[in-house]
Write a protein that holds these residues in place. Structure first.
Motif, mmCIF file in Angstrom:
data_model
loop_
_atom_site.group_PDB
_atom_site.id
_atom_site.type_symbol
_atom_site.label_atom_id
_atom_site.label_comp_id
_atom_site.label_asym_id
_atom_site.label_seq_id
_atom_site.Cartn_x
_atom_site.Cartn_y
_atom_site.Cartn_z
ATOM 1 N N HIS A 77 0.371 -0.945 -0.235
ATOM 2 C CA HIS A 77 -0.225 0.351 0.284
ATOM 3 C C HIS A 77 0.974 0.538 0.080
ATOM 4 O O HIS A 77 1.516 1.246 0.663
ATOM 5 C CB HIS A 77 -0.977 -0.014 1.117
ATOM 6 N N ASP A 79 0.886 5.089 0.083
ATOM 7 C CA ASP A 79 0.017 6.570 0.474
ATOM 8 C C ASP A 79 1.264 7.718 1.318
ATOM 9 O O ASP A 79 1.790 7.485 2.166
ATOM 10 C CB ASP A 79 -0.853 6.098 1.897
ATOM 11 N N THR A 126 -6.591 4.999 6.852
ATOM 12 C CA THR A 126 -6.682 4.620 5.512
ATOM 13 C C THR A 126 -8.248 5.646 5.064
ATOM 14 O O THR A 126 -9.096 5.113 4.771
ATOM 15 C CB THR A 126 -7.214 3.416 4.604
ATOM 16 N N ARG A 219 -6.487 -5.466 9.038
ATOM 17 C CA ARG A 219 -6.014 -4.488 7.805
ATOM 18 C C ARG A 219 -7.064 -5.777 6.863
ATOM 19 O O ARG A 219 -7.132 -7.066 6.525
ATOM 20 C CB ARG A 219 -4.827 -5.210 6.584
ATOM 21 N N ASP A 237 -10.916 2.801 -2.517
ATOM 22 C CA ASP A 237 -11.561 2.048 -0.776
ATOM 23 C C ASP A 237 -11.369 0.229 -1.291
ATOM 24 O O ASP A 237 -12.219 -0.328 -0.131
ATOM 25 C CB ASP A 237 -12.984 1.953 -0.695
#
Length: 256
Positions: A77, A79, A126, A219, A237
């Motif tokens: 992931h 970010d 998130t 998760r 999402d």
């Protein structure tokens, strides 16, 4: 500070005057008011700056080690803003330390408070999927398990290209004083798009040893099978990370 007037607008320093533009408006101010290392280290009027720098540096170290502790849940992931948002979280938790003098406030003392633990528990990792599931779920410390109820696979945001959803849960004990941590992971739950059960449970046989805050983290991610290998789907999402519950303070005390 003064305004520049005239047909020629200046930028830069001439003599002892700085010319600059702020919010589209040309301004001027006297130069020579900047900071330097010597002034910050020894200047009497720089005491507040030194205090702020000391606490900021300590929070930065916490941030670095905390991200290492949750790294298995962030794998795959991306970010670019998470580091900054976590830094803001730990600075806010530091502010919950009401027992230390300014310059010596710490995340360690801040998170020992109820409000400090709540800040960690309510932090949104998130933003595009703040809650990992759209149904009721809770981490039960007595049974050491994630319990999910009223579950429907077709309401979880299954992407059309996804072949499976993975729910992964872990327990982390993080010592905010020593900046050390221990982790325990449960076997992941793999859910197909045609999953029919309306409830499930993910159990732990043990919990992390040592001192520090004990919390559960989960998760949710989706995978597409490509040439027999599961490929993590990204964007939107389709990925969620959440601290489910914070249990303990600095004592090495285990749930029953």
């Amino acid at each position: 500070m003064a305004k520049q007037i005239g047909g020629i607008l200046l930028k830069g320093t001439i003599g002892e005057v700085n010319f600059y533009v702020q919010d589209g408006e040309p301004l001027a101010r006297m130069s020579g008011g900047g900071f330097n290392g010597e002034a910050i280290r020894n200047g009497k009027n720089m005491a507040r700056v030194r205090e702020t720098c000391s606490e900021f540096t300590a929070c930065s170290k916490v941030n670095k080690e905390f991200k290492k502790s949750i790294a298995p849940f962030l794998a795959g992931h991306k970010d670019g803003k998470l580091h900054q948002r976590l830094m803001k979280l730990f600075l806010t938790i530091r502010d919950c330390d009401h027992s230390s003098e300014r310059g010596k406030r710490s995340v360690f003392h801040g998170i020992s408070s109820t409000s400090g633990k709540q800040l960690l528990e309510h932090f949104i990792f998130t933003p595009q999927r703040p809650a990992i599931l759209p149904c009721p779920y809770i981490f039960d410390w007595e049974s050491r398990s994630l319990k999910v109820h009223d579950f429907r696979a077709d309401e979880t945001g299954f992407p059309e290209e996804a072949d499976a959803m993975e729910v992964r849960v872990g327990l982390i004990r993080f010592d905010f004083e020593a900046l050390a941590y221990q982790q325990v992971f449960a076997a992941p739950m793999i859910i197909a798009p045609d999953f029919k059960e309306d409830s499930f449970e993910i159990l732990f046989d043990t919990i992390p040893e040592g001192n520090g805050i004990l919390f559960s983290v989960a998760r949710v991610s989706f995978y597409q099978m490509v040439h027999g290998k599961g490929c993590l789907l990204a964007g939107g999402d389709v990925f969620g990370l959440e601290v489910l519950s914070v249990w303990d303070t600095v004592e090495a005390r285990n749930p029953a």
